[in-house]
Design a protein around this motif. Structure first.
Motif, PDB file in Angstrom:
ATOM      1  N   ARG A  19       0.838  -1.214   0.000  1.00 57.67           N
ATOM      2  CA  ARG A  19       0.000   0.000   0.000  1.00 57.67           C
ATOM      3  C   ARG A  19       0.865   1.254   0.000  1.00 57.67           C
ATOM      4  N   GLN A  20       1.909   1.256   0.814  1.00 57.36           N
ATOM      5  CA  GLN A  20       2.783   2.422   0.866  1.00 57.36           C
ATOM      6  C   GLN A  20       3.543   2.604  -0.444  1.00 57.36           C
ATOM      7  N   HIS A  21       4.013   1.491  -1.008  1.00 54.56           N
ATOM      8  CA  HIS A  21       4.792   1.576  -2.249  1.00 54.56           C
ATOM      9  C   HIS A  21       3.907   1.969  -3.435  1.00 54.56           C
ATOM     10  N   LEU A  22       2.635   1.575  -3.401  1.00 53.20           N
ATOM     11  CA  LEU A  22       1.718   1.886  -4.507  1.00 53.20           C
ATOM     12  C   LEU A  22       1.594   3.392  -4.702  1.00 53.20           C
ATOM     13  N   GLU A  23       1.420   4.129  -3.612  1.00 53.73           N
ATOM     14  CA  GLU A  23       1.268   5.580  -3.733  1.00 53.73           C
ATOM     15  C   GLU A  23       2.530   6.217  -4.308  1.00 53.73           C
ATOM     16  N   ARG A  24       3.711   5.730  -3.865  1.00 58.32           N
ATOM     17  CA  ARG A  24       4.963   6.285  -4.390  1.00 58.32           C
ATOM     18  C   ARG A  24       5.100   5.969  -5.884  1.00 58.32           C
ATOM     19  N   CYS A  25       4.714   4.764  -6.272  1.00 59.66           N
ATOM     20  CA  CYS A  25       4.789   4.401  -7.695  1.00 59.66           C
ATOM     21  C   CYS A  25       3.852   5.262  -8.527  1.00 59.66           C
ATOM     22  N   ARG A  26       2.655   5.501  -8.019  1.00 60.62           N
ATOM     23  CA  ARG A  26       1.708   6.363  -8.753  1.00 60.62           C
ATOM     24  C   ARG A  26       2.321   7.743  -8.980  1.00 60.62           C
ATOM     25  N   GLN A  27       2.945   8.278  -7.955  1.00 66.17           N
ATOM     26  CA  GLN A  27       3.538   9.608  -8.075  1.00 66.17           C
ATOM     27  C   GLN A  27       4.675   9.615  -9.100  1.00 66.17           C
ATOM     28  N   LEU A  28       5.543   8.599  -9.031  1.00 65.36           N
ATOM     29  CA  LEU A  28       6.662   8.540  -9.974  1.00 65.36           C
ATOM     30  C   LEU A  28       6.190   8.374 -11.411  1.00 65.36           C
ATOM     31  N   LEU A  29       5.227   7.484 -11.638  1.00 65.15           N
ATOM     32  CA  LEU A  29       4.727   7.249 -12.991  1.00 65.15           C
ATOM     33  C   LEU A  29       3.965   8.460 -13.516  1.00 65.15           C
ATOM     34  N   ALA A  30       3.205   9.107 -12.621  1.00 62.81           N
ATOM     35  CA  ALA A  30       2.491  10.312 -13.044  1.00 62.81           C
ATOM     36  C   ALA A  30       3.477  11.407 -13.418  1.00 62.81           C
ATOM     37  N   GLY A  31       4.582  11.516 -12.652  1.00 67.03           N
ATOM     38  CA  GLY A  31       5.595  12.520 -12.970  1.00 67.03           C
ATOM     39  C   GLY A  31       6.234  12.261 -14.326  1.00 67.03           C
ATOM     40  N   LEU A  32       6.510  10.986 -14.614  1.00 63.56           N
ATOM     41  CA  LEU A  32       7.089  10.638 -15.912  1.00 63.56           C
ATOM     42  C   LEU A  32       6.109  10.947 -17.038  1.00 63.56           C
ATOM     43  N   ASP A  33       4.831  10.577 -16.838  1.00 61.29           N
ATOM     44  CA  ASP A  33       3.814  10.858 -17.850  1.00 61.29           C
ATOM     45  C   ASP A  33       3.677  12.361 -18.093  1.00 61.29           C
ATOM     46  N   GLU A  34       3.689  13.142 -16.992  1.00 62.22           N
ATOM     47  CA  GLU A  34       3.525  14.585 -17.122  1.00 62.22           C
ATOM     48  C   GLU A  34       4.716  15.214 -17.845  1.00 62.22           C
ATOM     49  N   ALA A  35       5.931  14.705 -17.566  1.00 57.20           N
ATOM     50  CA  ALA A  35       7.112  15.245 -18.241  1.00 57.20           C
ATOM     51  C   ALA A  35       7.040  14.973 -19.746  1.00 57.20           C
ATOM     52  N   GLU A  36       6.627  13.765 -20.113  1.00 61.33           N
ATOM     53  CA  GLU A  36       6.501  13.438 -21.531  1.00 61.33           C
ATOM     54  C   GLU A  36       5.380  14.241 -22.179  1.00 61.33           C
ATOM     55  N   ALA A  37       4.250  14.389 -21.442  1.00 55.59           N
ATOM     56  CA  ALA A  37       3.124  15.143 -21.994  1.00 55.59           C
ATOM     57  C   ALA A  37       3.488  16.608 -22.189  1.00 55.59           C
ATOM     58  N   ALA A  38       4.245  17.158 -21.244  1.00 54.76           N
ATOM     59  CA  ALA A  38       4.653  18.566 -21.361  1.00 54.76           C
ATOM     60  C   ALA A  38       5.511  18.783 -22.594  1.00 54.76           C
ATOM     61  N   LEU A  39       6.406  17.815 -22.867  1.00 55.59           N
ATOM     62  CA  LEU A  39       7.257  17.924 -24.048  1.00 55.59           C
ATOM     63  C   LEU A  39       6.425  17.855 -25.324  1.00 55.59           C
ATOM     64  N   ARG A  40       5.449  16.948 -25.355  1.00 53.69           N
ATOM     65  CA  ARG A  40       4.593  16.839 -26.538  1.00 53.69           C
ATOM     66  C   ARG A  40       3.717  18.069 -26.686  1.00 53.69           C
ATOM     67  N   ALA A  41       3.247  18.622 -25.557  1.00 51.60           N
ATOM     68  CA  ALA A  41       2.344  19.770 -25.617  1.00 51.60           C
ATOM     69  C   ALA A  41       3.017  20.994 -26.219  1.00 51.60           C
ATOM     70  N   GLU A  42       4.335  21.092 -26.049  1.00 51.09           N
ATOM     71  CA  GLU A  42       5.054  22.245 -26.588  1.00 51.09           C
ATOM     72  C   GLU A  42       5.056  22.263 -28.111  1.00 51.09           C
ATOM     73  N   THR A  43       4.849  21.109 -28.713  1.00 52.03           N
ATOM     74  CA  THR A  43       4.931  21.029 -30.172  1.00 52.03           C
ATOM     75  C   THR A  43       3.594  20.685 -30.821  1.00 52.03           C
ATOM     76  N   SER A  44       2.506  20.612 -30.030  1.00 51.59           N
ATOM     77  CA  SER A  44       1.208  20.256 -30.612  1.00 51.59           C
ATOM     78  C   SER A  44       0.127  21.202 -30.120  1.00 51.59           C
ATOM     79  N   ALA A  45      -0.800  21.572 -31.022  1.00 51.67           N
ATOM     80  CA  ALA A  45      -1.919  22.436 -30.665  1.00 51.67           C
ATOM     81  C   ALA A  45      -3.005  21.603 -29.986  1.00 51.67           C
ATOM     82  N   PRO A  46      -3.672  22.143 -28.971  1.00 53.55           N
ATOM     83  CA  PRO A  46      -4.735  21.397 -28.295  1.00 53.55           C
ATOM     84  C   PRO A  46      -5.876  21.059 -29.254  1.00 53.55           C
ATOM     85  N   THR A  47      -6.311  19.804 -29.228  1.00 52.72           N
ATOM     86  CA  THR A  47      -7.441  19.355 -30.033  1.00 52.72           C
ATOM     87  C   THR A  47      -8.283  18.408 -29.184  1.00 52.72           C
ATOM     88  N   GLY A  48      -9.425  18.010 -29.725  1.00 51.94           N
ATOM     89  CA  GLY A  48     -10.261  17.047 -29.031  1.00 51.94           C
ATOM     90  C   GLY A  48     -11.330  17.714 -28.197  1.00 51.94           C
TER      91      GLY A  48
END
Length: 300
Positions: free
Chosen positions: A63-92
């Motif tokens: 249970r304790q490790h799950l929350e830390r993993c969620r935070q780490l994976l979310a941080g990685l996803d957000e870093a990748e999304a931020a990089l993609r967002a800089e080069t793409s116009a919002p759609t959808g």
């Protein structure tokens, strides 16, 4: 071993509640998922799940490790999304929720300007005076007033607001300015149906929080006509500061009993924690933080 992949499999098992369900969602085989979990537990030197032939449950360490993993994976996803967002116009399709009056006054104009700036985007804004579960109702983000209890949400602060008692200068001249919340009992108090009809609160004095009895001859089931009645001199009203801000600034209403107010409440823009943010969501968050009126830390 690929630690990030192992973390992803671990989180998917926890979310699915079974090894078989995780394998199905990942498009992988059950033996591969079992091997990954076993290798990950061996690498950590800790058991993450209690496993029987019928069920799988997280250990305390899991249970304790799950929350830390969620935070780490979310941080990685957000870093990748931020990089993609800089080069793409919002759609959808972007879906937002906010409280009704705050949404009308401060959110809807921002949404309109945002969509005008990004014509390839479609936006639905739901103004609701209830706490909406973003994940269950398929919404991308929301505006919340007050302290947050849902730890699965990320919150970015937009400022603070106060709960204030107001009346017109003319009303206060005729009936007197209350110096203590107890004095509200002798005033005509314009109230909102759905809130408490017989008490107002909360106030504080000497570290003690309390409510007071109120009476009045006017009630409405919406905030705005209640504000207007107070602005016409019908009595005193209790509102969030943003709801009467313009009238106070124009000196049509005056705030009383400031010394007895509770600490200001936060206004936040919130979105799900462990989910990849599309470029449209991230772009709106950045835009809203610049465009929505920034309320001071003291709520004034």
């Amino acid at each position: 071993m690929d630690k990030f992949k192992a973390m992803q499999i671990f989180v998917r098992i926890a979310d699915a509640g079974s090894l078989t369900g995780a394998a199905r969602e990942l498009g992988s085989s059950l033996p591969a998922v079992v091997r990954s979990l076993a290798a990950y537990e061996a690498q950590l030197g800790a058991r993450l799940f209690h496993r029987t032939t019928r069920r799988i449950t997280l250990t305390e360490e899991g249970r304790q490790h799950l929350e830390r993993c969620r935070q780490l994976l979310a941080g990685l996803d957000e870093a990748e999304a931020a990089l993609r967002a800089e080069t793409s116009a919002p759609t959808g399709h972007l879906q937002i929720t906010a409280p009704v009056l705050f949404g009308q006054m401060h959110v809807a104009p921002v949404v309109t300007r945002f969509v005008q700036r990004h014509p390839g985007l479609r936006c639905t804004t739901l103004l609701l005076d209830r706490v909406v579960n973003l994940l269950e109702e398929g919404l991308d983000l929301g505006i919340r007033i007050g302290n947050l209890e849902d730890s699965s949400l990320v919150a970015q602060n937009l400022g603070h607001i106060r709960r204030v008692v107001v009346g017109t200068p003319a009303y206060l001249r005729r009936h007197g300015t209350p110096r203590h919340p107890r004095e509200l009992a002798r005033h005509n108090c314009v109230r909102i149906v759905g809130a408490s009809r017989t008490t107002w609160g909360n106030f504080q004095e000497g570290g003690r929080v309390f409510q007071v009895a109120v009476t009045g001859n006017l009630e409405f089931n919406h905030v705005w006509p209640t504000v207007q009645a107070c602005a016409e001199g019908a009595g005193l009203g209790m509102f969030f500061s943003y709801q009467v801000e313009q009238l106070v600034r124009e000196r049509k209403l005056r705030v009383v009993l400031e010394d007895f107010e509770l600490p200001p409440r936060p206004i936040s823009i919130v979105y799900p924690h462990a989910r990849l943010l599309p470029a449209r969501t991230r772009a709106f968050i950045d835009f809203a933080r610049q465009e929505i009126l920034q309320f001071r830390a003291d709520g004034r």
